[in-house]
Scaffold this active site. Structure first.
Site, PDB file in Angstrom:
ATOM      1  N   SER A   1       0.866  -1.172   0.000  1.00  0.00           N
ATOM      2  CA  SER A   1       0.000   0.000   0.000  1.00  0.00           C
ATOM      3  C   SER A   1       0.904   1.223   0.000  1.00  0.00           C
ATOM      4  O   SER A   1       2.121   1.108   0.075  1.00  0.00           O
ATOM      5  CB  SER A   1      -0.848   0.006   1.270  1.00  0.00           C
ATOM      6  OG  SER A   1       0.004   0.168   2.387  1.00  0.00           O
ATOM      7  N   LYS A   2       0.284   2.350  -0.073  1.00  0.00           N
ATOM      8  CA  LYS A   2       1.022   3.616  -0.065  1.00  0.00           C
ATOM      9  C   LYS A   2       1.982   3.633   1.141  1.00  0.00           C
ATOM     10  O   LYS A   2       3.141   4.017   1.036  1.00  0.00           O
ATOM     11  CB  LYS A   2      -0.005   4.747   0.052  1.00  0.00           C
ATOM     12  CG  LYS A   2       0.569   6.109  -0.170  1.00  0.00           C
ATOM     13  CD  LYS A   2       0.440   6.533  -1.624  1.00  0.00           C
ATOM     14  CE  LYS A   2       1.242   7.796  -1.830  1.00  0.00           C
ATOM     15  NZ  LYS A   2       2.104   7.852  -2.946  1.00  0.00           N
TER      16      LYS A   2
END
Ligand code: GLU
Length: 458
Positions: A231-232
């Site tokens: 994820s980010k």
């Protein structure tokens, strides 16, 4: 003749995961002296954006993954329709009437009677409500020999009939993908594990259309360090962002290589030319790769250390000019050289070496409290005197002045080295102090030290 394709959808920027898929395809093509085809899967007109397309192309170029052929699915809709028609004619597909009522039922509660009926009656809506073309899925067992995972068997009786052409006239991903793979003569489909569930649907379509089924290599996902999907937060950063942060393209490519592949013998630094010679898709790991920013930083640090300073400066210069517009390029080389091997990316350099570029430096509060809290007027002014007497202001002579002074004062070097560093740089760490003094130049050094000298305490 190997023909592989990388097929991004321009619905987002190129991230670590898709860049690695591109790399493995490109590498395989180059290793086998085949063709690397770039196919933009932009059939979803609403979600596909020009800015994403530009970013994807630019990132691929920056990484050095040059393509031999380029196709846009949005320009091939007629071809997909023609092949769907063929399946219809052969009785392998059927038409399905769109739900006439869908347009009236899909309205939001806010719609008034009027707007609803206006929409239903719009002529283009009638156009949109063409019949969808659906593929008849025959229940059977299909087997593939995945180049990474080995044999995988699928039971198609659990798969529903597949939409080929939607009622809005566009082709679905699975159909456009198979038509293109077939027509472009793709020999190997190398893509993420997350597409495994599409593979049996596509295999049925290759054979229904009379195309050869390519070989498959499904690359395991990349997970964050905590084991969750990337994820980010755990590193799913866009390639363009890494570029902006001052990561070097060969370093990032080297790191991408290690996400699922290894040159063996615990080697971690490998050039792309060597990788082309050594790469075999069968050697890609079956288990998920873990994205580790520390490892990427370590590799980037290594590449920065090994790069010719002038080349680094070319990359750094636009960033530097933006942050410190007054800087002269000729003054930066020697400073940068001091930091090569110490920085993990080029932006680090801008932060860590700020005291070379700023007139007024910022002094870290903690460092100030620790090293400049008691009076050093006498020590600093004697040091200034010593420097002033130097005819040749070089590293060697600066060091001699310093060593003589600590001897004369009968103190340890540490007692003076840290306070001088903090007064000159605002930081407790950095390159060798005498190099720093030399590069700052006598006048700036004197000015910064004098700030801490109280005349009455000299
Ligand atoms: N457009 C698809 C994606 O970006 C391509 C998948 C494939 O390689 O077949 O995931």
């Amino acid at each position: 003749m190997v023909r592989v394709r990388f097929a991004p959808s321009p619905t987002g920027r190129l991230h670590i995961g898709s860049a690695r898929t591109a790399l493995f395809n490109w590498l395989y093509a180059r290793a086998k002296k085949g063709s690397f085809i770039l196919r933009i899967e932009d059939t979803d007109r609403e979600r596909s954006k020009k800015e994403y397309l530009d970013q994807i192309l630019e990132s691929l170029k920056w990484l050095g993954f040059d393509w031999d052929e380029l196709y846009f699915q949005s320009k091939r809709l007629d071809i997909y329709k023609e092949y769907a028609q063929k399946l219809l004619n052969e009785g392998k597909a059927y038409l399905e009437k769109p739900e006439i009522l869908r347009f009236t039922q899909d309205t939001s509660p806010k719609d008034t009677e009027q707007s609803r009926s206006a929409r239903v009656q719009k002529p283009e809506d009638k156009d949109k409500r063409r019949e969808a073309i659906i593929f008849k899925v025959q229940p059977q067992k299909v087997k593939i020999k995945d180049l990474i995972h080995g044999e995988i068997e699928f039971d198609t009786s659990v798969i529903k009939d597949q939409v080929l052409i939607k009622s809005d006239g566009t082709a679905t991903y699975n159909f456009a993908c198979v038509v293109d793979d077939g027509l472009l003569g793709i020999t190997h489909v190398i893509r993420g594990d997350d597409h495994i569930s599409n593979t049996p649907k596509q295999i049925l379509l290759y054979s229904a259309l009379g195309f050869n089924t390519p070989q498959f290599a499904h690359i395991p996902l990349i997970l964050g360090k905590d084991g969750s999907r990337l994820s980010k937060r755990t590193g799913a950063t866009a390639i363009s962002e890494y570029k902006a942060l001052g990561y070097l393209s060969p370093a990032l490519v080297n790191y991408l290589l290690l996400l699922g592949w290894s040159p063996g013998q615990n080697r971690e630094i490998i050039s792309i030319t060597e990788a082309i010679k050594a790469f075999e898709i069968e050697d890609v790991n079956k288990t998920a790769a873990i994205f580790d920013l520390d490892k990427l930083n370590w590799i980037n640090n290594h590449y920065i250390k090994e790069s010719p300073t002038e080349e680094l400066l070319d990359l750094l210069w636009p960033l530097l000019q933006k942050r410190y517009p007054q800087t002269e390029r000729s003054a930066v080389s020697s400073v940068l050289k001091l930091y090569q091997g110490r920085i993990n990316n080029l932006l680090d350099f801008l932060d860590w070496a700020d005291f070379f570029f700023l007139d007024e430096i910022e002094i870290n509060e903690e460092a100030k409290a620790k090293f400049l809290e008691h009076d050093l007027s006498k020590e600093f002014s004697l040091f200034i005197e010593g420097l002033d007497k130097l005819e040749v202001f070089n590293v060697e002579n600066i060091e001699r002045v310093f060593r003589d002074l600590v001897k004369e004062l009968n103190i340890t070097s540490r007692k003076l080295i840290h306070p001088i560093r903090v007064a000159l740089t605002g930081k407790t760490i950095g390159p060798g102090l005498f190099d720093v003094i030399h590069l700052l130049g006598k006048e700036r050094v004197k000015k910064r030290l004098k700030k801490w000298v109280r005349e009455e305490n000299k």
